[in-house]
Design a protein around this motif. Structure first.
Motif, mmCIF file in Angstrom:
data_model
loop_
_atom_site.group_PDB
_atom_site.id
_atom_site.type_symbol
_atom_site.label_atom_id
_atom_site.label_comp_id
_atom_site.label_asym_id
_atom_site.label_seq_id
_atom_site.Cartn_x
_atom_site.Cartn_y
_atom_site.Cartn_z
ATOM 1 N N ARG A 84 -0.736 -43.404 -27.552
ATOM 2 C CA ARG A 84 0.434 -42.711 -26.973
ATOM 3 C C ARG A 84 1.561 -42.626 -27.995
ATOM 4 O O ARG A 84 2.181 -41.579 -28.177
ATOM 5 C CB ARG A 84 0.895 -43.450 -25.717
ATOM 6 C CG ARG A 84 1.992 -42.725 -24.938
ATOM 7 C CD ARG A 84 2.445 -43.537 -23.738
ATOM 8 N NE ARG A 84 3.217 -44.688 -24.124
ATOM 9 C CZ ARG A 84 4.503 -44.651 -24.527
ATOM 10 N NH1 ARG A 84 5.135 -43.512 -24.562
ATOM 11 N NH2 ARG A 84 5.133 -45.762 -24.847
ATOM 12 N N LYS A 85 1.804 -43.732 -28.700
ATOM 13 C CA LYS A 85 2.865 -43.750 -29.707
ATOM 14 C C LYS A 85 2.531 -42.826 -30.875
ATOM 15 O O LYS A 85 3.416 -42.130 -31.391
ATOM 16 C CB LYS A 85 3.096 -45.178 -30.202
ATOM 17 C CG LYS A 85 3.766 -46.060 -29.171
ATOM 18 C CD LYS A 85 3.964 -47.464 -29.671
ATOM 19 C CE LYS A 85 4.617 -48.338 -28.635
ATOM 20 N NZ LYS A 85 4.809 -49.712 -29.097
ATOM 21 N N VAL A 86 1.275 -42.803 -31.284
ATOM 22 C CA VAL A 86 0.855 -41.909 -32.369
ATOM 23 C C VAL A 86 1.070 -40.458 -31.948
ATOM 24 O O VAL A 86 1.557 -39.633 -32.728
ATOM 25 C CB VAL A 86 -0.618 -42.172 -32.765
ATOM 26 C CG1 VAL A 86 -1.160 -41.071 -33.652
ATOM 27 C CG2 VAL A 86 -0.742 -43.530 -33.444
ATOM 28 N N HIS A 87 0.716 -40.159 -30.699
ATOM 29 C CA HIS A 87 0.910 -38.794 -30.192
ATOM 30 C C HIS A 87 2.397 -38.404 -30.225
ATOM 31 O O HIS A 87 2.748 -37.293 -30.633
ATOM 32 C CB HIS A 87 0.364 -38.682 -28.769
ATOM 33 C CG HIS A 87 0.663 -37.384 -28.115
ATOM 34 N ND1 HIS A 87 0.045 -36.210 -28.474
ATOM 35 C CD2 HIS A 87 1.546 -37.059 -27.134
ATOM 36 C CE1 HIS A 87 0.530 -35.216 -27.738
ATOM 37 N NE2 HIS A 87 1.442 -35.713 -26.918
ATOM 38 N N LEU A 88 3.262 -39.310 -29.801
ATOM 39 C CA LEU A 88 4.699 -39.023 -29.814
ATOM 40 C C LEU A 88 5.204 -38.805 -31.241
ATOM 41 O O LEU A 88 6.014 -37.904 -31.488
ATOM 42 C CB LEU A 88 5.471 -40.175 -29.153
ATOM 43 C CG LEU A 88 5.277 -40.345 -27.654
ATOM 44 C CD1 LEU A 88 5.936 -41.633 -27.177
ATOM 45 C CD2 LEU A 88 5.815 -39.146 -26.898
#
Length: 144
Positions: A84-88
């Motif tokens: 999720r953090k990588v996507h953001l």
């Protein structure tokens, strides 16, 4: 390749070679010739930083206490949060200019502001503003 420097570590040499090759692929995908950096310099930096990260990860795993309660669920939860953090971050970087992405990439790889300034011929204030901008973008996307 730089793997030989790290050969006498707790990580198998074959694993280091594999990580190095993955880092080379990443360098090939992210290299931007318009930034004025030689490909060899960029690729060797990406590879070296990846190998150092791998060794740090193994060291951290050795120092961690074993999971006691629900050892099956926690790693998956951590992986989902990481993704999720990588996507953001990718979303935020997608709205930045090429030079801003390159500055952040160098920062992410552990370069100091002084080193980044020397590579891109920008001052420390520009570097800090760029990094803060990207962090704010990530935070704003996270709040959505």
């Amino acid at each position: 390749m730089q793997v030989r420097r790290f050969a006498n570590t707790c990580v198998a040499e074959e694993d280091l070679w594999q990580e190095g090759m993955l880092a080379l692929l990443k360098a090939d995908q992210t290299y931007d010739p318009n930034l004025g950096i030689k490909y060899e310099t960029y690729a060797s930096t990406v590879i070296r930083n990846r190998l150092i990260d791998v060794l740090r990860g193994y060291k951290a795993k050795d120092e961690e206490e074993p999971l006691v309660d629900d050892p099956v669920g926690k790693p998956l939860d951590n992986e989902i949060e990481h993704q999720r953090k990588v996507h953001l971050l990718h979303k935020a970087l997608g709205s930045c200019t090429a030079i801003e992405r390159a500055i952040f990439n160098a920062y992410w790889q552990g370069y100091s502001y002084k080193e980044i300034g020397g590579i891109f011929t920008v001052n420390s204030k520009k570097i800090d503003n760029t990094i803060q901008k990207i962090k704010k973008l990530v935070k704003s996307y996270d709040e959505d």
